[in-house]
Motif scaffolding. Structure first.
Motif, PDB file in Angstrom:
ATOM      1  N   ARG A  55       0.701  -1.001   0.383  1.00  0.00           N
ATOM      2  CA  ARG A  55      -0.362   0.160  -0.351  1.00  0.00           C
ATOM      3  C   ARG A  55       1.328   1.261   0.195  1.00  0.00           C
ATOM      4  NH1 ARG A  55      -5.009  -1.227   3.541  1.00  0.00           N
ATOM      5  NH2 ARG A  55      -4.933  -2.517   2.228  1.00  0.00           N
ATOM      6  N   PRO A  56       2.147   1.042   1.209  1.00  0.00           N
ATOM      7  CA  PRO A  56       2.617   2.527   0.221  1.00  0.00           C
ATOM      8  C   PRO A  56       3.834   3.014  -0.597  1.00  0.00           C
ATOM      9  CG  PRO A  56       3.438   1.294   2.920  1.00  0.00           C
ATOM     10  CD  PRO A  56       2.530   0.406   1.934  1.00  0.00           C
ATOM     11  N   TYR A 101       0.835   4.202  -2.248  1.00  0.00           N
ATOM     12  CA  TYR A 101      -0.209   6.139  -2.361  1.00  0.00           C
ATOM     13  C   TYR A 101       1.747   6.799  -3.318  1.00  0.00           C
ATOM     14  CZ  TYR A 101      -2.939   4.316   1.433  1.00  0.00           C
ATOM     15  OH  TYR A 101      -3.741   3.522   1.782  1.00  0.00           O
ATOM     16  N   LEU A 153       1.190   7.300  -5.900  1.00  0.00           N
ATOM     17  CA  LEU A 153      -0.234   8.274  -6.219  1.00  0.00           C
ATOM     18  C   LEU A 153       0.547   9.516  -6.529  1.00  0.00           C
ATOM     19  CD1 LEU A 153      -3.574   7.953  -7.108  1.00  0.00           C
ATOM     20  CD2 LEU A 153      -3.131   8.929  -4.797  1.00  0.00           C
TER      21      LEU A 153
END
Lengths: 263, 562
Positions: free
Chosen positions: A72-73, A76, A79
């Motif tokens: 997930r990191p 991010y 993104l």
């Protein structure tokens, strides 16, 4: 018990061809593949990298879903890269919106692929094996004073304890929140100050853990790398040679294609 | 001298001090014989851990000497002692080095330079001895607390030591984990392993060959375990409920040859009914609920492979000024539930009513909620961060925007509530003892003057004296009108003190209500090895006397003299 989400890069024990490879082979392959991603400057090249990544994930007996959920990191970060690129090109670089979007997509995708390749290594290699492999690869540099064993042991222990410390931090944050701590208010200075109630206990815990761990390791006869043997000594098997040759050929093929077809 | 058994570990007039002034150990001597099981009892801060460090040659004594297998410990080469003595510490998490079970067990033999075949053999044997062979290729993070501690034991056994040295090996485990570790230790001892165990818990004391009590760095008492019970209270230990009951039976003139569940049940069976005072019908039904939980569900990591339904439609009621204990195994969702009550998790499904008003979910109202519902985490002393106790207690009221005078007043009140003196205000929390720090941590939440206080495992890791002190504190808080909710593994404590029980299992609220109503159902859900002694007595008693009550408290028991 804490149910913190799967921490990034946590080993997933599955029986697969990639899991069974020698960690040295995997480390070398990672270096080569990351190099390949680095030189991919066109969408076609990147598509090839994506295919390669897919093949690796399949070969490791993992699913895209699992890999993405444990990263997930990274997503991010991707993104953020996307937004930054779009803003930079569209608002400051005065590019067309479609170009800016394409540029943003390209850069964030490349970053993601790069990081996911790197992530596959700890996902498919037990931490101790990984540190053994790293130690073996660093060993030639030991004569120039590179502390190979210490570096490898440090990484192995870090991999074991990072998830634990994340849990501790989560608990302390919650505890201070329930004492009315405000982490979301005030100016910069106040916000920075607000982290002291979390950082101080966390450091106390880290130091205590380190102390306890050192004692436990000493009690089990640890005194550095000298005279230490291995339960599973690293064994370079035929498959490792095959895998290394395969990765090298893919890289050479990729580079030549890039050159000839100007991809 | 030839006939005397071999001494594995010996201390000769060992003295130790950390600061050069207070002696943690004061001229201590000890012989541990081969095949013996010795338990060293001591309260928190009695020097037990230092004793373990010195016996394991991890610390050298200031004066005196430590002998390991007849040789002075200081003559051993680094790493050599680990072949003679295996050490297991209190916290399994910080002694496991590797991420995989097998890799961790292999750590010691790898350090000792054995061949890979020999390492493989040792890992196999060690894992078999602790019953973890089936988990050998698992990740350490997937093990339960009890399994982790058994893994730590295997790690020590893999060097095939002459003696095992254990520092509070079961202090951080739940009852199931404790009973598993205790079973492994007993079987090791039966096979001839020498064991020295340092602890503050009286559980399993009968299994020892010899008991020594350490107080202020000296032996306060030593002898056989069966002789210990007579002096236990004089030495500052609290008798387990079964022993307390046995003592009262003896005081009433009942000759009790030995203390066991069977003998006590038999003795009670010979008394005429009624055994118990008629229970007062509590007016709990009329009592309004301070907190009500309706159909609360919580899912972690939704739509990932690690999805976990931590709470599954939980219903619970926490009445005003009552003490509710939340019971359940590790991972049953207890902590998740209480953290919801404090607004630390957004509600995914269901609702929580606080004094009939839905729990605020964000913003200033959520912030104000923290004033009403105080939450004391597990090992709360770990959150302390201020240089003085006063600042620590002022942290929460300050966050909530109390005025200066109000803060000073609430600090004084909280300190007084937990029974610490004025002069603690300017002391540094780090320098206090473990029990005192626990009290400061509780006071740091009490300083907000919450109407409801939730505590997660409030007595875990504390010795009998501080355990008693904290339980008394909670009792008096309840008397002063506070709603108390505790999360605990300690079934004995829950049965003795709480007005209501809530039993969670795999995220579901399976049982809820007053102990009298819940206990008969609870017993069916508990495995017999974790059933408290008093319940086992009454279960046995009911076999002969069907109408005897299942649940009673020690102080409610009427024992006529013979």
């Amino acid at each position: 018990m804490s149910f913190a989400s799967l921490s990034m890069g946590q080993y997933v024990p599955v029986a697969s061809a990639i899991h069974a490879l020698d960690p040295r082979a995997k480390l070398l392959a990672l270096l080569v593949l990351m190099g390949v991603v680095f030189v991919s400057t066109s969408p076609w090249a990147l598509a090839c990298c994506l295919l390669l990544l897919g093949a690796c994930i399949r070969g490791a007996g993992l699913s895209w879903r699992l890999v993405l959920s444990s990263s997930r990191p990274i997503l991010y970060l991707a993104l953020f890269t996307f937004v930054f690129n779009v803003v930079a090109h569209f608002f400051w670089g005065e590019a067309l919106l479609s170009d800016a979007l394409a540029e943003g997509t390209f850069f964030s995708l490349r970053l993601t692929i790069l990081m996911l390749f790197a992530l596959l290594l700890p996902l498919t290699t037990a931490p101790l094996e990984l540190s053994d492999g790293l130690e073996a690869l660093l060993l030639p540099f030991a004569r120039w004073g590179v502390p190979a064993h210490e570096c490898a042991m440090m990484i192995g222990i870090a991999l074991r304890f990072i998830p634990l410390l994340m849990e501790e931090m989560d608990r302390i944050v919650k505890a201070q929140l329930s004492r009315g701590a405000r982490l979301d208010q005030g100016g910069l200075l106040r916000r920075v100050m607000a982290f002291f109630p979390i950082l101080i206990p966390l450091f106390v815990i880290i130091f205590r853990r380190a102390d306890e761990l050192a004692l436990a390791m000493e009690a089990r006869g640890y005194r550095g790398g000298k005279g230490r043997t291995r339960r599973r000594p690293l064994q370079w098997k035929k498959n490792d040679t095959r895998a290394t040759i395969l990765v090298m050929s893919v890289a050479v093929l990729f580079l030549s294609l890039r050159r000839w077809l100007r991809l | 001298m030839d006939a005397s058994p071999e001494v594995v570990l010996a201390l000769y007039k060992v003295t130790f001090s950390y600061d050069g002034q207070t002696r943690v150990l004061d001229e201590i001597s000890l012989d541990v014989f081969k095949g013996e099981r010795v338990i060293v009892l001591g309260r928190n801060g009695s020097g037990k851990s230092t004793l373990v460090r010195i016996l394991g040659a991890l610390q050298s004594p200031l004066q005196g000497a430590c002998f390991i297998c007849g040789r002075d410990a200081s003559t051993y080469l680094p790493g050599e002692v680990s072949r003679k003595i295996g050490v297991v510490f209190q916290n399994p998490e910080s002694q496991i080095v590797a991420s995989l079970v097998e890799d961790d067990v292999a750590f010691a033999p790898e350090n000792q330079g054995y061949s890979s075949e020999e390492i493989g053999r040792r890992v196999f044997c060690a894992l078999a001895q602790v019953g973890l062979l089936h988990k050998r290729s698992h990740l350490v993070t997937t093990l339960s607390g009890g399994e982790k501690q058994r893994l730590a034991l295997a790690g020590a056994l893999a060097s095939e030591p002459d003696c095992l040295l254990l520092d509070e090996p079961t202090a951080m485990l739940d009852p199931e984990g404790r009973s598993d570790v205790a079973a492994v230790l007993s079987s090791l001892h039966e096979k001839g392993t020498t064991i020295l165990q340092v602890t503050h818990q009286l559980e399993g004391l009968e299994k020892a060959d010899r008991v020594l009590v350490l107080a202020q760095g000296r032996w306060a008492w030593q002898g056989a375990p069966e002789d210990f019970w007579g002096v236990a209270e004089g030495l500052g230990f609290e008798l387990p409920p079964l022993r307390q009951l046995a003592r009262r039976l003896r005081e009433r003139g009942y000759p009790l040859p030995s203390v066991s569940i069977e003998s006590v049940a038999e003795a009670l069976g010979s008394f005429p009914l009624p055994l118990s005072r008629p229970q007062l019908v509590r007016t709990e039904a009329d009592r309004a609920a301070a907190i009500e939980v309706e159909g609360l569900s919580c899912r972690f990591n939704p739509s990932t492979p690690l999805e976990l339904l931590a709470l599954n439609s939980v219903f619970a009621r926490f009445p005003h000024s009552a003490w509710t204990s939340i019971l359940g195994r590790t991972g049953s969702g207890k902590s998740t539930l209480v953290q919801h009550l404090n607004g630390l998790y957004p509600i995914q499904q269901g609702r929580i009513l606080l004094d009939d008003v839905p729990l605020p979910q964000k913003g200033e109202e959520l912030h104000r909620l923290r004033r009403k519902v105080g939450l004391v985490f597990q090992n709360p002393e770990e959150q302390l961060f201020c240089p003085t106790v006063r600042e620590e207690l002022a942290f929460a009221p300050n966050n909530l925007g109390f005025s200066k005078e109000e803060i000073a007043l609430s600090v004084d009140r909280a300190l007084e509530a937990v029974g610490l003196e004025e002069d603690f205000k300017e002391r540094n929390p780090i320098r206090l003892s473990g029990g005192e720090r626990r009290l400061v941590a509780i006071a740091s939440v009490l300083s907000m003057d919450p109407s409801c206080l939730i505590l997660d495992e409030p007595t875990a890791g504390l010795d009998a004296a501080y355990r008693k002190r904290i339980l008394e504190l909670l009792k008096s808080l309840k008397k002063n009108g506070k709603t108390i909710i505790t999360v605990t593994h300690d079934l004995e404590m829950a049965l003795e003190f709480s007005d209501r029980l809530l039993f969670l299992n795999q995220g579901r609220s399976e049982l809820e209500g007053e102990p009298q109503a819940v206990v008969p159902l609870l017993i069916e859900k508990l495995s017999s090895r974790v059933c408290p002694d008093l319940l086992r007595v009454s279960l046995l008693l009911r076999k002969s006397r069907l109408n005897s009550p299942l649940f009673w408290r020690l102080d409610e028991l009427l024992l006529p003299g013979l």
